[in-house]
Enzyme design. Structure first.
Site, mmCIF file in Angstrom:
data_model
loop_
_atom_site.group_PDB
_atom_site.id
_atom_site.type_symbol
_atom_site.label_atom_id
_atom_site.label_comp_id
_atom_site.label_asym_id
_atom_site.label_seq_id
_atom_site.Cartn_x
_atom_site.Cartn_y
_atom_site.Cartn_z
ATOM 1 N N ALA A 34 -1.279 22.652 0.028
ATOM 2 C CA ALA A 34 -1.081 21.434 0.814
ATOM 3 C C ALA A 34 -1.393 21.691 2.279
ATOM 4 O O ALA A 34 -0.867 22.620 2.883
ATOM 5 C CB ALA A 34 0.359 20.955 0.659
ATOM 6 N N GLN B 136 -6.231 20.129 -0.555
ATOM 7 C CA GLN B 136 -5.165 19.148 -0.811
ATOM 8 C C GLN B 136 -4.638 18.596 0.516
ATOM 9 O O GLN B 136 -4.151 19.342 1.363
ATOM 10 C CB GLN B 136 -4.012 19.771 -1.603
ATOM 11 C CG GLN B 136 -3.048 18.687 -2.094
ATOM 12 C CD GLN B 136 -1.786 19.212 -2.750
ATOM 13 O OE1 GLN B 136 -1.102 20.068 -2.193
ATOM 14 N NE2 GLN B 136 -1.453 18.689 -3.918
ATOM 15 N N HIS C 58 -2.333 14.355 -1.931
ATOM 16 C CA HIS C 58 -1.029 14.754 -2.469
ATOM 17 C C HIS C 58 -0.096 13.541 -2.518
ATOM 18 O O HIS C 58 0.486 13.149 -1.513
ATOM 19 C CB HIS C 58 -0.444 15.850 -1.561
ATOM 20 C CG HIS C 58 0.701 16.603 -2.153
ATOM 21 N ND1 HIS C 58 1.433 16.151 -3.240
ATOM 22 C CD2 HIS C 58 1.256 17.802 -1.813
ATOM 23 C CE1 HIS C 58 2.374 17.049 -3.525
ATOM 24 N NE2 HIS C 58 2.286 18.046 -2.678
ATOM 25 N N TYR D 112 6.869 13.824 -1.201
ATOM 26 C CA TYR D 112 6.381 13.798 0.176
ATOM 27 C C TYR D 112 5.978 12.358 0.548
ATOM 28 O O TYR D 112 6.243 11.424 -0.201
ATOM 29 C CB TYR D 112 5.261 14.837 0.343
ATOM 30 C CG TYR D 112 5.782 16.236 0.082
ATOM 31 C CD1 TYR D 112 6.720 16.811 0.950
ATOM 32 C CD2 TYR D 112 5.429 16.951 -1.060
ATOM 33 C CE1 TYR D 112 7.254 18.078 0.690
ATOM 34 C CE2 TYR D 112 5.966 18.212 -1.318
ATOM 35 C CZ TYR D 112 6.877 18.766 -0.436
ATOM 36 O OH TYR D 112 7.418 20.000 -0.691
ATOM 37 N N ARG E 166 -3.004 13.675 -6.815
ATOM 38 C CA ARG E 166 -1.913 14.292 -7.573
ATOM 39 C C ARG E 166 -0.696 13.370 -7.560
ATOM 40 O O ARG E 166 -0.314 12.838 -6.514
ATOM 41 C CB ARG E 166 -1.543 15.638 -6.954
ATOM 42 C CG ARG E 166 -0.615 16.428 -7.857
ATOM 43 C CD ARG E 166 -0.432 17.864 -7.401
ATOM 44 N NE ARG E 166 -0.385 18.728 -8.564
ATOM 45 C CZ ARG E 166 0.375 19.818 -8.670
ATOM 46 N NH1 ARG E 166 1.117 20.209 -7.655
ATOM 47 N NH2 ARG E 166 0.370 20.539 -9.768
ATOM 48 N N ARG F 159 8.428 16.795 -18.028
ATOM 49 C CA ARG F 159 9.465 17.810 -18.251
ATOM 50 C C ARG F 159 9.824 18.550 -16.963
ATOM 51 O O ARG F 159 10.835 19.248 -16.905
ATOM 52 C CB ARG F 159 9.003 18.820 -19.295
ATOM 53 C CG ARG F 159 7.769 19.590 -18.856
ATOM 54 C CD ARG F 159 7.189 20.414 -19.976
ATOM 55 N NE ARG F 159 5.966 21.087 -19.557
ATOM 56 C CZ ARG F 159 5.140 21.665 -20.392
ATOM 57 N NH1 ARG F 159 5.392 21.651 -21.679
ATOM 58 N NH2 ARG F 159 4.056 22.265 -19.944
ATOM 59 N N GLY G 233 4.578 23.995 -15.981
ATOM 60 C CA GLY G 233 5.208 24.799 -17.028
ATOM 61 C C GLY G 233 4.283 25.213 -18.147
ATOM 62 O O GLY G 233 4.751 25.638 -19.210
ATOM 63 N N ARG H 207 2.411 29.086 -10.981
ATOM 64 C CA ARG H 207 3.003 30.424 -10.836
ATOM 65 C C ARG H 207 2.239 31.508 -11.588
ATOM 66 O O ARG H 207 2.138 32.642 -11.116
ATOM 67 C CB ARG H 207 4.471 30.369 -11.257
ATOM 68 C CG ARG H 207 5.322 29.640 -10.237
ATOM 69 C CD ARG H 207 6.621 29.169 -10.799
ATOM 70 N NE ARG H 207 6.421 28.119 -11.810
ATOM 71 C CZ ARG H 207 7.380 27.523 -12.476
ATOM 72 N NH1 ARG H 207 8.633 27.875 -12.266
ATOM 73 N NH2 ARG H 207 7.125 26.569 -13.358
HETATM 74 C C1 LIG Z 1 5.000 28.746 -4.376
HETATM 75 C C2 LIG Z 1 4.677 27.336 -4.782
HETATM 76 C C3 LIG Z 1 4.054 26.498 -3.877
HETATM 77 C C4 LIG Z 1 3.690 25.194 -4.261
HETATM 78 N N1 LIG Z 1 3.003 24.423 -3.374
HETATM 79 C C5 LIG Z 1 2.496 23.226 -3.771
HETATM 80 C C6 LIG Z 1 1.628 22.499 -2.927
HETATM 81 O O1 LIG Z 1 1.272 22.916 -1.819
HETATM 82 N N2 LIG Z 1 1.175 21.299 -3.385
HETATM 83 C C7 LIG Z 1 1.534 20.797 -4.614
HETATM 84 O O2 LIG Z 1 1.090 19.712 -4.994
HETATM 85 N N3 LIG Z 1 2.330 21.500 -5.450
HETATM 86 C C8 LIG Z 1 2.800 22.710 -5.062
HETATM 87 N N4 LIG Z 1 3.539 23.453 -5.935
HETATM 88 C C9 LIG Z 1 3.705 22.993 -7.327
HETATM 89 C C10 LIG Z 1 2.647 23.635 -8.227
HETATM 90 O O3 LIG Z 1 1.346 23.148 -7.924
HETATM 91 C C11 LIG Z 1 2.932 23.355 -9.733
HETATM 92 O O4 LIG Z 1 2.936 21.975 -9.959
HETATM 93 C C12 LIG Z 1 4.263 23.957 -10.160
HETATM 94 O O5 LIG Z 1 4.351 25.320 -9.783
HETATM 95 C C13 LIG Z 1 4.463 23.860 -11.664
HETATM 96 O O6 LIG Z 1 3.405 24.498 -12.339
HETATM 97 P P1 LIG Z 1 3.597 25.977 -12.992
HETATM 98 O O7 LIG Z 1 4.697 25.839 -13.993
HETATM 99 O O8 LIG Z 1 2.258 26.274 -13.595
HETATM 100 O O9 LIG Z 1 3.966 26.909 -11.881
HETATM 101 C C14 LIG Z 1 3.978 24.730 -5.555
HETATM 102 C C15 LIG Z 1 4.631 25.581 -6.459
HETATM 103 C C16 LIG Z 1 4.955 26.864 -6.100
HETATM 104 C C17 LIG Z 1 5.586 27.785 -7.100
#
Ligand SMILES: Cc1cc2nc3c(=O)[nH]c(=O)nc-3n(C[C@H](O)[C@H](O)[C@H](O)COP(=O)(O)O)c2cc1C
Length: 393
Positions: free
Chosen positions: A82, A124, A201, A206, A253, A293, A325, A347
């Site tokens: 972001a 983003q 975003h 936000y 998004r 979820r 997830g 992650r």
């Molecule tokens: C460290 C971290 C930073 C994140 N920063 C953003 C971000 O800048 N913009 C956004 O839309 N989502 C952000 N997210 C959400 C992730 O894009 C994602 O939707 C979320 O981690 C769930 O997916 P995952 O289970 O594959 O980790 C962030 C998540 C994490 C863990």
């Protein structure tokens, strides 16, 4: 329905030997090519946007070039973290911006590093709205929002937020055109920096989400009340940006089901479908939906019976990306049953720079270390996650 092609896997490995090894295996659904508008993707595994808080004073830093290039494959799709669209947009320390010349110039070598390896890179665009504090605002003023209600609970930590997030200032309707224009300028800057496109975003509580959701938006003007009014400002942003840089370079998004950052909605299905229909009419490249979820950003709640299917159907002409997830099996399943065109990994990609290779080989995965997600260190927990060791045999 988006145009999909199932052909032989296009490997991302640089070494011929590795390519051969990969070719000998049958391509898993996640590693099949996909044509997203004008972009030829070699696989379906997307780097999700991840704020890493290593852009000191809101300026992207050289270490980000290594971080992103580590996660780049030829024909892979990456969504950048972001990036604030204006001096009122920030809410956390050391997140990057894209509103000044200095920030734009600082992004250029990072984008080049991704392009050198053949990646496709979107920026983003973000405004934190009320998820901010006086210290991040020009002249120490109150952050802005759709409302003057403060954020009550920090969902990630389940803590009251009295100190962290002060009461915001409700923006007036006559200020909206300026906010829309901030996104347009940021989008132009991103394109000048070399990005291939932008993602707006509209998720995770936000600013744009603060307009979309009825738990927060308590306005009685043309930007509040019914669904159409609540969606008006976010859709104006998308339309203005698409008019400026081309709808074929714009994604959005959304997280209609989430209550992250104290930002929920009483009818997320209707919200998601309305947005998807409107965005489909605008002809944008993709929408990127966070799974129902994911009630918070990090915790998977498996009790939900909600599905993204009606939203996917409503966005019938473009690319549909899902996130939240996912593991290897669930990602393969989503692609093979056409629930999604692409799957974004947060992650797991953060902790595994070579995630596509590991998925192809069904290899062991590094575990993400949450204590360094937002640490400001230029290396630790950032560019030091190990790559898969080459197989000695
Ligand atoms: C460290 C971290 C930073 C994140 N920063 C953003 C971000 O800048 N913009 C956004 O839309 N989502 C952000 N997210 C959400 C992730 O894009 C994602 O939707 C979320 O981690 C769930 O997916 P995952 O289970 O594959 O980790 C962030 C998540 C994490 C863990």
């Amino acid at each position: 329905m988006a145009n999909t092609t199932m052909a032989n896997m296009n490997t991302n490995s640089n070494s011929k030997e590795e390519s051969k090894k990969m070719d000998e295996r049958e391509a898993i659904p996640l590693l099949t090519p996909y044509k997203m508008g004008n972009f030829n993707l070699s696989h379906r595994i997307v780097l999700a946007p991840l704020s890493r808080s290593r852009s000191y004073n809101f300026i992207p830093q050289p270490h980000a070039a290594l971080y992103y290039s580590q996660r780049t494959t030829k024909g892979g799709f990456l969504i950048g973290e972001a990036s604030g669209v204006s001096d009122t947009a920030q809410g956390y320390p050391n997140t990057p911006g894209i509103w000044t010349r200095e920030q734009l110039e600082a992004w250029k070598p990072i984008v080049s590093a991704v392009h050198e390896k053949g990646g496709i890179f979107f920026c983003q665009l973000w405004h934190a709205g009320r998820v901010s504090n006086y210290e991040y605002q020009p002249d120490g003023k109150a952050p802005i929002s759709s409302t003057d209600k403060r954020l009550r609970k920090d969902i990630a930590n389940n803590k009251a937020t009295a100190d962290k997030y002060p009461p915001p200032r409700r923006v007036r309707a006559d200020e909206i055109p300026k906010l829309v224009n901030d996104f347009v300028i940021a989008a132009k800057n991103a394109m000048e920096a070399g990005f291939d496109g932008i993602e707006i975003h509209g998720a995770n509580g936000y600013l744009l989400d603060q307009f979309l959701k009825d738990k927060v938006n308590d306005r009685d003007d043309e930007y509040g009340g019914n669904l159409e009014n609540r969606c008006r400002f976010p859709l104006q942003v998308v339309k203005a940006v698409a008019d400026e840089i081309g709808a074929d370079k714009v994604g959005m998004r959304l997280s209609p089901f989430a209550d992250y950052n104290d930002c929920g909605d009483s009818d997320p299905h209707a919200l998601g479908v309305h947005m998807a229909q409107s965005l489909n009419e605008m002809g944008i490249l993709y929408i990127h939906l966070i799974e129902p979820r994911m009630v918070t950003q990090f915790h998977k709640f498996d009790g939900t019976k909600s599905s993204l299917t009606p939203i996917r159907k409503a966005f019938k002409d473009g690319t549909f990306i899902v996130a939240g997830g996912y593991d290897r099996n669930e990602g393969n399943e989503a692609i093979s049953c056409a629930a999604a065109d692409l799957v974004a990994y947060g992650r797991l990609f953060l902790a595994n720079p070579d995630l596509p290779t590991r998925f192809q080989l069904d290899a062991h995965l590094n575990q993400p270390d949450a204590t360094t997600f937002y640490s400001h260190h230029p290396v630790l927990g950032y560019t030091d996650y190990p790559f898969l060791q080459p197989n000695p045999k």
